[in-house]
Design an enzyme around this catalytic site. Structure first.
Site, PDB file in Angstrom:
ATOM      1  CB  ALA A 314      -0.921  -0.008   1.220  1.00 52.21           C
ATOM      2  N   GLY A 316       2.326   4.913   1.028  1.00 55.05           N
ATOM      3  CA  GLY A 316       2.598   5.506   2.323  1.00 55.05           C
ATOM      4  C   GLY A 316       3.873   4.967   2.944  1.00 55.05           C
ATOM      5  CB  ILE A 317       5.808   6.205   5.864  1.00 50.33           C
ATOM      6  CG1 ILE A 317       6.111   7.542   5.182  1.00 50.33           C
ATOM      7  CG2 ILE A 317       7.000   5.746   6.699  1.00 50.33           C
ATOM      8  CD1 ILE A 317       6.303   8.697   6.143  1.00 50.33           C
ATOM      9  CE  LYS A 335      -3.602  -1.297   9.355  1.00 57.31           C
ATOM     10  NZ  LYS A 335      -4.220  -0.150  10.072  1.00 57.31           N
ATOM     11  CG  ASP A 368     -15.328  -1.619  12.204  1.00 59.84           C
ATOM     12  OD1 ASP A 368     -14.621  -2.173  13.061  1.00 59.84           O
ATOM     13  OD2 ASP A 368     -16.439  -2.054  11.861  1.00 59.84           O
TER      14      ASP A 368
END
Length: 574
Positions: A314, A316-317, A335, A368
């Site tokens: 994904a 981003g950092i 995740k 959520d």
């Protein structure tokens, strides 16, 4: 051993679950009418664990009644057939099928999982299924007159509290409708107003959900009812904007409590108002998160069959504790808790933080998640670089067998633009809005007794509704557990130049003055932050919020803009 008897016990277990689920919503109405808002939050939190408790109870009863005979592989296709027959006239068949799957997979060893034992697809249709009386009331304003119709609607809500000024509220509703609805609005011969029988309870509000049907076209509306200090009811606003109604049902909100005999009818009604919102999210927002998980997974498998892109890391950092990947054509992220983490925290600790968020009021500012185990992906849909990352940082979570990638534990949530990336390319006006949203997100988390911990912009996301939402949970804690302090002045010039602080720092100490160092380095961010949220840098602000929470005060956090509230709509008050 009778397959019918096993099926009957399983259905009795589900019926007990759904009976308690409905009783929970009925209690929410009573708590709202008496103004016990903290009790409403407790009801919402307690209900999340209902499902797993009932599954365990059903398994225990089946084991004690039928013993090891249930492990006989040959009996389960007959149990499923008997169960389907029991669902012929059931009002919640789709939920009962999911309950059957949960009980069966918990009872049987993994090697017994077979599609013919489980409801991979629904066996009983919910099309045209409804309760008696129907799930929504119908009003005919052309026959009855609009004012009398609105009074009838208010009476039919069945609230045990008096209204502060119902005539005033109904006048405001009519003015808002005239102002907000697209013009010209011609009342056709079939003009109707449909209102769901069950009120939608959450926190300090009770929401009337309905739609206007005019020439077959639905116009959805939501009207929040609040209580004043004297315990009287008033309408805070009426919302017609589909985007704002969708935000009410956002993935960052706590689940509603609604007394529904036929939940599929409620979902169908809501989809007529929000056609782009998946059924999985609507079931979840109605508190039926297990059904939401089931439908999400079916949608996911369907999407895989009709797409060709590959899973990749994904944007981003990269996180210190989570490895995050996505499928570009699918608006969610996956995740995984890393085995090799840059923070000294256990897997159990991180999982407990995600569970805290699940049970807590998310105040519209925490994403959520759906939690899954042993998720099966086609290996040829993974970028090789992602497989390498998984092997390097989460080998215990990864298994590759016969061209399939099996992820042993994963959290799935809506994809957002990481706020740090959004701010890099935003215009001055967009930065102003985003920084205000960022501070508002923190304030609303604080009102819900949540301290985010790591408040870097990379841990927040911008949604498609241009709202900022927090999504990194490994450092969150209750605000009341923190000790907010001012940095004491240095005793000597050497103190000020030292690389280590000259003052003691406890494990729960927080120094809000330090936020400035890592949040406001860029002038384009500093200016709007100081304009809207300068007090977030002061320990006194945080301590005052702690005191409010400890005294039992529950701040108002409205899931709609302040400017939509009747008291702020001057064009309606004249």
């Amino acid at each position: 051993m009778s397959a019918v008897a096993i099926a009957q016990v399983m259905l009795e277990g589900f019926d007990r679950h759904y009976g308690l689920f409905r009783y929970n919503a009925q209690q929410a109405k009573n708590r709202f009418e008496s103004g016990h808002y903290q009790a409403i939050r407790r009801l919402a939190s307690d209900r999340i664990t209902f499902y797993d408790q009932r599954v365990t109870e059903a398994c225990d009863r089946l084991s004690s009644t039928f013993g090891d005979e249930m492990l006989n592989e040959g009996v389960w296709p007959d149990v499923k057939k008997a169960y389907i027959m029991l669902l012929t006239d059931h009002r919640q068949p789709e939920l009962a099928e999911t309950f059957f799957n949960s009980v069966t997979t918990k009872l049987l060893a993994k090697e017994y999982f077979r599609n013919e034992y489980l409801f991979v697809r629904p066996a009983v249709s919910t099309d045209y299924l409804d309760s008696d009386p129907p799930s929504y009331r119908i009003y005919y304003p052309k026959k009855r007159g609009i004012r009398k119709t609105l009074i009838d609607m208010a009476v039919d809500l069945g609230m045990a509290c008096p209204w502060e000024d119902i005539d005033r509220d109904l006048r405001l509703v009519l003015k808002a409708a005239c102002h907000d609805l697209e013009r010209p609005f011609w009342a056709e011969g079939d003009l109707q107003i449909h209102v769901l029988r069950g009120l939608f309870f959450r926190n300090k509000g009770a929401y009337v959900i309905g739609r206007i049907m005019n020439d077959g076209e639905p116009i959805g509306f939501a009207a929040p009812i609040l209580r004043n200090a004297a315990g009287q009811l008033y309408l805070d606003t009426v919302i017609f904007d589909p985007e704002q109604i969708s935000v009410l049902f956002s993935f960052a909100r706590a689940y509603f409590m609604v007394d529904m005999e036929v939940p599929s009818a409620y979902v169908q009604f809501l989809r007529s108002m929000m056609p782009n919102k998946p059924k999985s999210e609507l079931y979840t927002m109605l508190g039926l998160q297990k059904q939401g998980k089931t439908l999400f997974y079916r949608d996911f498998l369907h999407h895989l069959k009709h797409s060709t892109d590959r899973f990749c890391l994904a944007a981003g950092i990269e996180g210190l504790v989570m490895l995050v990947f996505t499928l570009p054509s699918f608006p969610y992220v996956f995740k995984i808790i890393k085995d090799k983490r840059s923070k000294d925290v256990s897997r159990e600790f991180i999982a407990s933080k995600y569970q805290l968020v699940k049970l807590h009021d998310r105040a519209g500012r925490m994403a959520d998640t759906w939690e899954y185990s042993n998720v099966d992906f086609p290996a040829d849909r993974f970028e090789s670089s992602l497989i390498e990352k998984l092997r390097a940082f989460a080998p215990s979570m990864l298994e590759i067998v016969d061209g399939r990638v099996i992820i042993k534990h994963v959290y799935i949530e809506r994809r957002m633009i990481p706020l740090n990336l959004y701010l890099e390319h935003a215009t001055e006006q967009e930065v102003d809005h985003a920084v205000k949203e960022y501070g508002d997100a923190i304030r609303q988390l604080v009102a819900a007794n949540i301290f985010p911990g790591d408040m870097l912009y990379k841990n927040f996301g911008m949604t498609r509704h241009r709202r900022v939402v927090f999504y990194d949970y490994d450092e969150i804690q209750y605000l009341t557990e923190c000790n907010f302090r001012r940095i004491p002045p240095p005793r000597t010039p050497e103190d000020e130049m030292a690389s280590e602080p000259w003052y003691t720092v406890g494990p729960n100490d927080v120094f809000p003055e330090e936020f400035e160092l890592f949040l406001l380095g860029q002038p384009k961010l500093r200016k709007p932050f100081m304009k809207y949220h300068a007090e977030l840098l002061q320990a006194d602000y945080w301590s005052a919020q702690q005191q409010r929470i400890q005294s039992g005060l529950l701040d108002d956090v409205f899931p709609y803009p302040e400017e939509l509230r009747f008291r702020n709509r001057h064009e309606l008050l004249v």
